[in-house]
Design an enzyme around this catalytic site. Sequence first.
Site, PDB file in Angstrom:
ATOM      1  N   GLU A 186     -21.905  17.536  18.512  1.00 52.62           N
ATOM      2  CA  GLU A 186     -21.546  17.523  17.205  1.00 52.62           C
ATOM      3  C   GLU A 186     -22.390  16.199  16.624  1.00 52.62           C
ATOM      4  O   GLU A 186     -22.739  16.148  15.740  1.00 52.62           O
ATOM      5  CB  GLU A 186     -20.121  17.625  16.898  1.00 52.62           C
ATOM      6  CG  GLU A 186     -19.503  18.938  17.157  1.00 52.62           C
ATOM      7  CD  GLU A 186     -20.206  20.149  16.303  1.00 52.62           C
ATOM      8  OE1 GLU A 186     -20.518  19.697  15.150  1.00 52.62           O
ATOM      9  OE2 GLU A 186     -20.826  20.996  16.913  1.00 52.62           O
TER      10      GLU A 186
ATOM     11  N   TRP B 269     -25.769  16.937  16.496  1.00 56.61           N
ATOM     12  CA  TRP B 269     -26.208  17.566  15.472  1.00 56.61           C
ATOM     13  C   TRP B 269     -26.506  17.022  14.059  1.00 56.61           C
ATOM     14  O   TRP B 269     -27.318  17.041  13.390  1.00 56.61           O
ATOM     15  CB  TRP B 269     -25.250  19.010  15.100  1.00 56.61           C
ATOM     16  CG  TRP B 269     -25.519  19.799  13.887  1.00 56.61           C
ATOM     17  CD1 TRP B 269     -24.963  19.642  12.542  1.00 56.61           C
ATOM     18  CD2 TRP B 269     -26.544  20.796  13.831  1.00 56.61           C
ATOM     19  NE1 TRP B 269     -25.361  20.612  11.663  1.00 56.61           N
ATOM     20  CE2 TRP B 269     -26.152  21.356  12.382  1.00 56.61           C
ATOM     21  CE3 TRP B 269     -27.178  21.524  14.877  1.00 56.61           C
ATOM     22  CZ2 TRP B 269     -27.174  22.544  12.198  1.00 56.61           C
ATOM     23  CZ3 TRP B 269     -28.192  22.566  14.441  1.00 56.61           C
ATOM     24  CH2 TRP B 269     -28.098  23.055  13.059  1.00 56.61           C
TER      25      TRP B 269
ATOM     26  N   TRP C 117     -33.139  34.530  -5.773  1.00 58.16           N
ATOM     27  CA  TRP C 117     -31.690  33.797  -6.138  1.00 58.16           C
ATOM     28  C   TRP C 117     -31.481  34.382  -7.371  1.00 58.16           C
ATOM     29  O   TRP C 117     -32.124  34.684  -8.167  1.00 58.16           O
ATOM     30  CB  TRP C 117     -31.868  32.493  -6.178  1.00 58.16           C
ATOM     31  CG  TRP C 117     -32.292  31.708  -4.416  1.00 58.16           C
ATOM     32  CD1 TRP C 117     -33.390  30.985  -4.441  1.00 58.16           C
ATOM     33  CD2 TRP C 117     -31.324  31.870  -3.648  1.00 58.16           C
ATOM     34  NE1 TRP C 117     -33.099  30.426  -3.106  1.00 58.16           N
ATOM     35  CE2 TRP C 117     -32.190  30.958  -2.548  1.00 58.16           C
ATOM     36  CE3 TRP C 117     -30.226  32.476  -3.051  1.00 58.16           C
ATOM     37  CZ2 TRP C 117     -31.742  30.984  -1.093  1.00 58.16           C
ATOM     38  CZ3 TRP C 117     -29.631  32.206  -1.764  1.00 58.16           C
ATOM     39  CH2 TRP C 117     -30.532  31.475  -0.851  1.00 58.16           C
TER      40      TRP C 117
ATOM     41  N   ASN D 153     -14.587  22.042   8.415  1.00 65.72           N
ATOM     42  CA  ASN D 153     -16.091  22.491   8.801  1.00 65.72           C
ATOM     43  C   ASN D 153     -16.273  23.781   8.991  1.00 65.72           C
ATOM     44  O   ASN D 153     -17.106  24.515   8.376  1.00 65.72           O
ATOM     45  CB  ASN D 153     -16.530  21.682  10.202  1.00 65.72           C
ATOM     46  CG  ASN D 153     -17.975  22.213  10.315  1.00 65.72           C
ATOM     47  OD1 ASN D 153     -18.930  21.837   9.923  1.00 65.72           O
ATOM     48  ND2 ASN D 153     -18.068  22.849  11.646  1.00 65.72           N
TER      49      ASN D 153
ATOM     50  N   TRP E 224     -28.763  27.964  -2.750  1.00 62.15           N
ATOM     51  CA  TRP E 224     -28.305  27.087  -1.748  1.00 62.15           C
ATOM     52  C   TRP E 224     -28.140  25.315  -2.241  1.00 62.15           C
ATOM     53  O   TRP E 224     -27.348  24.786  -2.203  1.00 62.15           O
ATOM     54  CB  TRP E 224     -28.751  27.091  -0.497  1.00 62.15           C
ATOM     55  CG  TRP E 224     -30.111  26.499  -0.468  1.00 62.15           C
ATOM     56  CD1 TRP E 224     -31.264  27.213  -0.446  1.00 62.15           C
ATOM     57  CD2 TRP E 224     -30.656  24.941  -0.307  1.00 62.15           C
ATOM     58  NE1 TRP E 224     -32.328  26.413  -0.162  1.00 62.15           N
ATOM     59  CE2 TRP E 224     -32.082  24.978  -0.193  1.00 62.15           C
ATOM     60  CE3 TRP E 224     -30.107  23.927  -0.260  1.00 62.15           C
ATOM     61  CZ2 TRP E 224     -32.856  23.903  -0.092  1.00 62.15           C
ATOM     62  CZ3 TRP E 224     -30.604  22.709   0.041  1.00 62.15           C
ATOM     63  CH2 TRP E 224     -32.122  22.588   0.003  1.00 62.15           C
TER      64      TRP E 224
ATOM     65  N   TRP F  41     -26.450  23.004   4.467  1.00 67.26           N
ATOM     66  CA  TRP F  41     -26.785  24.089   3.474  1.00 67.26           C
ATOM     67  C   TRP F  41     -27.793  25.037   3.884  1.00 67.26           C
ATOM     68  O   TRP F  41     -27.749  26.265   3.700  1.00 67.26           O
ATOM     69  CB  TRP F  41     -26.864  23.662   2.142  1.00 67.26           C
ATOM     70  CG  TRP F  41     -25.432  23.418   1.632  1.00 67.26           C
ATOM     71  CD1 TRP F  41     -24.574  22.270   1.529  1.00 67.26           C
ATOM     72  CD2 TRP F  41     -24.696  24.320   0.914  1.00 67.26           C
ATOM     73  NE1 TRP F  41     -23.403  22.425   0.969  1.00 67.26           N
ATOM     74  CE2 TRP F  41     -23.282  23.764   0.337  1.00 67.26           C
ATOM     75  CE3 TRP F  41     -24.861  25.586   0.467  1.00 67.26           C
ATOM     76  CZ2 TRP F  41     -22.356  24.662  -0.384  1.00 67.26           C
ATOM     77  CZ3 TRP F  41     -23.941  26.514  -0.284  1.00 67.26           C
ATOM     78  CH2 TRP F  41     -22.681  25.910  -0.400  1.00 67.26           C
TER      79      TRP F  41
END
Length: 483
Positions: free
Chosen positions: A277, A280, A312, A347, A365, A388
């Site tokens: 993590e 990431w 969108w 999360n 987004w 996102w």
Amino acid sequence: MPAPVILWFRRDLRLADNPALQAALRSAAPILPLYVLDETPDLRAPGAATLWWLEKSLAALAADVEARGSRLILRRGPAERVVADLARETGASGVCWNAVFDPGVPARDARLAEALAAAGVEARRFNGGHLLSPDKVRTKTGGQFSVFTPYWRAARPLVNPGEPAPAPAALPAPADWPGSDRLADWGLHPTRPDWSKGFKDWTPGEAGAAERLDAFIHGALKSYAGDRDRPDREGISRLSPYLHFGEISPKACWRAAQAAALRGEVPDAQVDKFLAELGWREFNANTALAAEARGDAPEKVNVDRRFDAFPWRDDPKAFAAWTRGMTGYPIVDAGLRQLWTTGWMHNRVRMVVASFLTKHLLIDWRAGETWFWDTLVDADHASNAGNWQWVAGCGADAAPYFRIFNPVTQGEKFDPDGTYVRRWVPELARMPAKLIHAPWAADKAILSACGVTLGLTYPHPIVDHGVARQRALDAYQSLKADR
């Protein structure tokens, strides 16, 4: 007395494990600790929740600095001008700072370094915010990694957490102090209204970060790989805002986790997941820096440019319902209400609410990224934009287009007793666990007994999952049809 050295704090609001501070101390010169509130228009302005945290963090840092016989100088204005002016004002021989890799900042820092050098002032820059400098990890051909797993396979062996550098007992002070702003005059705390009352569980500052890490190492880390997906449990680290503001270094987190494994207190698999993590976070920084090199703003430009043509929808009413936690899907609403109240969201729930916005509602987004930017206390530029884009399907190593989270099954799987929903959606608190994630499936007698009137005390779903899912699949398929 030798000429002073300016220690320019940015997103490294700590005294321990601070490479720039260690360099300033090695100079054996008086140190001028400085923080600049830079509101340059071409840099992205921090969100409201970020400013709330910043004020408390600066107050904590100022107290830590004063306890060591020094002062934190506060100045407001374009950093290029403020730092150069302070160097001239004090006759400083050098400026030390830790790098920030947000868009526009590295170029601004390079210009400042050149200007300082031209004035005979040495500029020294360090990496104090990442395990690795974001521009360090490259493919064998020198390219940019676009998938996390090979990135982490290449990056992890390069990580050297080093030895801890404790906070110094004292900071050498100059004979004369330059002027400083008053933190209270910056107006960083919200007023009219003060919406931050639910932020009381946070303790910004280096001491708070150390306490949070210690609690995590001796608690949630032991079952992290599984519990991190459970919003009904304390299974995560909650270190993200402390890492964002640099109140603790990722290397300190790395050392603490590995030390726990070496002591036999935490299984290796749990530590590996936590380190991944942290990885990431590094991957997102790497991706964002590469985007800037292409001239792209990560919070604006799709990594996968096919999405430039994505259909969108413009739906202000649905977006407003999403921001208020009034979508009619309990796990989604619980997450958005937790965010508004505490400045943070679990999360797993972040993924669910982001998927709901981009796939159930087909809202861009970037609208969600902007909302998170303003409301999250851990609104890190690279991670916020990267995550996102990952959920929307247009980012690096993005989730496949057909991954459309069902908010009901997500709630049933990760909040099986409804504990999380009961906390943040109290109007459903009396609903039985088997129905709390789909209250519309309950008969009238159950709803009445639980004090729920759909459409009055709690909204009907603003969109049908099956219909929304198919609409999203059709929209994603349109990208292929256009190729």
